[in-house]
Scaffold this motif. Sequence first.
Motif, PDB file in Angstrom:
ATOM      1  N   HIS A 186       0.861  -1.194   0.000  1.00 33.93           N
ATOM      2  CA  HIS A 186       0.000   0.000   0.000  1.00 33.93           C
ATOM      3  C   HIS A 186       0.892   1.238   0.000  1.00 33.93           C
ATOM      4  CE1 HIS A 186      -3.365   2.604   0.980  1.00 33.93           C
ATOM      5  NE2 HIS A 186      -2.628   3.154   1.926  1.00 33.93           N
ATOM      6  N   VAL A 246       1.151   5.019   0.905  1.00 33.44           N
ATOM      7  CA  VAL A 246       0.477   5.929   1.828  1.00 33.44           C
ATOM      8  C   VAL A 246       0.111   7.214   1.088  1.00 33.44           C
ATOM      9  CG1 VAL A 246       0.720   7.235   3.987  1.00 33.44           C
ATOM     10  CG2 VAL A 246       1.764   4.961   3.778  1.00 33.44           C
ATOM     11  N   LEU A 247      -1.168   7.591   1.210  1.00 33.00           N
ATOM     12  CA  LEU A 247      -1.661   8.825   0.605  1.00 33.00           C
ATOM     13  C   LEU A 247      -1.561   9.950   1.622  1.00 33.00           C
ATOM     14  CD1 LEU A 247      -4.847   7.344  -1.086  1.00 33.00           C
ATOM     15  CD2 LEU A 247      -2.626   7.797  -2.153  1.00 33.00           C
ATOM     16  N   GLU A 248      -1.612  11.173   1.138  1.00 38.18           N
ATOM     17  CA  GLU A 248      -1.525  12.317   2.036  1.00 38.18           C
ATOM     18  C   GLU A 248      -2.730  12.309   2.973  1.00 38.18           C
ATOM     19  OE1 GLU A 248      -1.017  17.122   1.742  1.00 38.18           O
ATOM     20  OE2 GLU A 248      -0.286  15.863   0.128  1.00 38.18           O
ATOM     21  N   GLY A 249      -2.434  12.466   4.301  1.00 42.07           N
ATOM     22  CA  GLY A 249      -3.487  12.508   5.312  1.00 42.07           C
ATOM     23  C   GLY A 249      -3.771  11.147   5.947  1.00 42.07           C
ATOM     24  N   GLU A 250      -3.233  10.054   5.390  1.00 38.88           N
ATOM     25  CA  GLU A 250      -3.471   8.736   5.992  1.00 38.88           C
ATOM     26  C   GLU A 250      -2.562   8.560   7.217  1.00 38.88           C
ATOM     27  OE1 GLU A 250      -4.966   5.448   2.831  1.00 38.88           O
ATOM     28  OE2 GLU A 250      -2.852   5.971   2.703  1.00 38.88           O
ATOM     29  N   THR A 251      -3.105   7.910   8.240  1.00 37.46           N
ATOM     30  CA  THR A 251      -2.334   7.646   9.456  1.00 37.46           C
ATOM     31  C   THR A 251      -2.289   6.141   9.702  1.00 37.46           C
ATOM     32  OG1 THR A 251      -4.268   7.765  10.880  1.00 37.46           O
ATOM     33  CG2 THR A 251      -3.062   9.831  10.494  1.00 37.46           C
ATOM     34  N   TRP A 276      -3.102   4.780  12.428  1.00 37.85           N
ATOM     35  CA  TRP A 276      -4.322   4.454  13.159  1.00 37.85           C
ATOM     36  C   TRP A 276      -5.477   4.188  12.187  1.00 37.85           C
ATOM     37  CZ3 TRP A 276      -5.116   3.555  18.254  1.00 37.85           C
ATOM     38  CH2 TRP A 276      -6.443   3.489  18.693  1.00 37.85           C
ATOM     39  N   GLY A 277      -5.627   5.047  11.183  1.00 40.06           N
ATOM     40  CA  GLY A 277      -6.698   4.884  10.192  1.00 40.06           C
ATOM     41  C   GLY A 277      -6.524   3.589   9.414  1.00 40.06           C
ATOM     42  N   LEU A 278      -5.276   3.274   9.033  1.00 42.45           N
ATOM     43  CA  LEU A 278      -5.033   2.032   8.289  1.00 42.45           C
ATOM     44  C   LEU A 278      -5.307   0.815   9.183  1.00 42.45           C
ATOM     45  CD1 LEU A 278      -1.780   3.023   6.359  1.00 42.45           C
ATOM     46  CD2 LEU A 278      -4.082   2.767   5.423  1.00 42.45           C
ATOM     47  N   GLN A 296      -8.948   0.030   9.346  1.00 40.24           N
ATOM     48  CA  GLN A 296      -9.447  -0.630   8.134  1.00 40.24           C
ATOM     49  C   GLN A 296      -9.113  -2.118   8.133  1.00 40.24           C
ATOM     50  OE1 GLN A 296      -7.755   1.380   4.760  1.00 40.24           O
ATOM     51  NE2 GLN A 296      -8.730   3.349   5.242  1.00 40.24           N
ATOM     52  N   ALA A 300       3.555  10.653   3.237  1.00 43.38           N
ATOM     53  CA  ALA A 300       2.881  10.439   1.955  1.00 43.38           C
ATOM     54  C   ALA A 300       3.876   9.884   0.946  1.00 43.38           C
ATOM     55  CB  ALA A 300       2.276  11.751   1.455  1.00 43.38           C
TER      56      ALA A 300
END
Length: 154
Positions: free
Chosen positions: A103, A105-110, A112-114, A117, A145
């Motif tokens: 994966h 990492v996109l801008e703004g992804e953390t 914790w968020g991943l 999911q 990012a």
Amino acid sequence: MSAAVLSPAGPGTVRPNLRVVRLSTPPAPRSVAPAGRTPVATGAGRDDARVRATAEQAPLQLTARGRLVVVVLGLLLAIGVSTIAARASADGPVSSAVEVTRHVVLEGETMWGLAQQVAAPGEDVRDVVLELVRLNDLPNAGLMAGQEILLPRS
């Protein structure tokens, strides 16, 4: 009281106030030290040499207490070895192979968020974050990012 006079006595003469003492064992004959060994003189003299000579000839024999000590030490050694062997096998890799996907990492992804999911229902997200950090060999949970990481396939 009359004093006994000591004079040379002839055969069959009994002296008053004297008694005969017999030894239970005859005195040991003097032993000669084996070639190449020097006898050591101690305070006891001949008796020490006799004890050393009999100790060298006697075979080793364990007492009941000595046998018990040997058995207990053997059991403790066996338990210690088996405990160490069990720990060594328990410390080995336990988890099976995990299927992963790459994966970016996109801008703004953390992290914790991943982790939210990827986490299974009822699974603690904090544990999933730690698992992701270990899986990707990261120093911490921070992401940038464009960074490529591995995520478990759900």
